[in-house]
Design a protein around this motif. Structure first.
Motif, PDB file in Angstrom:
ATOM      1  N   GLU A   1      24.416 -23.455 -38.377  1.00  8.97           N
ATOM      2  CA  GLU A   1      23.544 -22.333 -38.029  1.00  8.97           C
ATOM      3  C   GLU A   1      22.285 -22.373 -38.887  1.00  8.97           C
TER       4      GLU A   1
ATOM      5  N   ARG B   1      28.117 -28.669 -36.084  1.00  8.70           N
ATOM      6  CA  ARG B   1      27.071 -27.705 -35.760  1.00  8.70           C
ATOM      7  C   ARG B   1      26.845 -26.789 -36.943  1.00  8.70           C
TER       8      ARG B   1
ATOM      9  N   LYS C   1      16.878 -23.906 -36.587  1.00  6.57           N
ATOM     10  CA  LYS C   1      17.611 -23.396 -35.424  1.00  6.57           C
ATOM     11  C   LYS C   1      18.963 -24.087 -35.374  1.00  6.57           C
ATOM     12  N   SER C   2      19.915 -23.444 -34.735  1.00  6.03           N
ATOM     13  CA  SER C   2      21.265 -23.995 -34.636  1.00  6.03           C
ATOM     14  C   SER C   2      21.193 -25.429 -34.123  1.00  6.03           C
ATOM     15  N   SER C   3      21.868 -26.333 -34.815  1.00  2.88           N
ATOM     16  CA  SER C   3      21.739 -27.751 -34.496  1.00  2.88           C
ATOM     17  C   SER C   3      22.971 -28.509 -34.977  1.00  2.88           C
TER      18      SER C   3
END
Length: 69
Positions: A32, A30, A7-9
């Motif tokens: 994706e 960040r 997950k986006s992190s």
């Protein structure tokens, strides 16, 4: 260095020498979801043992690498 994000992190990937000094930051931002591969060019570093640390919002992993010239 291969890693996947589910997950986006926020991702931070750093390389350290054998005594713990940071030698290079490869990723800092960040990311994706997906599968990633980051190349570390160790041409300017001596042969020896290095570590990389991958940190995300909810995960941390370190691994050992050996540079042989």
């Amino acid at each position: 260095i291969n890693f996947d994000i589910s997950k986006s992190s926020f991702v931070n990937l750093k390389v350290f020498d054998a005594i713990g000094r940071e030698v290079e930051e490869l990723v800092n931002g960040r990311v994706e979801p997906g599968v990633y591969s980051v190349e570390w060019n160790a041409e300017t570093y001596n042969s020896g043992i290095y570590f990389y640390m991958l940190k995300t919002d909810n995960f941390t992993q370190s691994r050992k690498m050996i540079v042989i010239k």
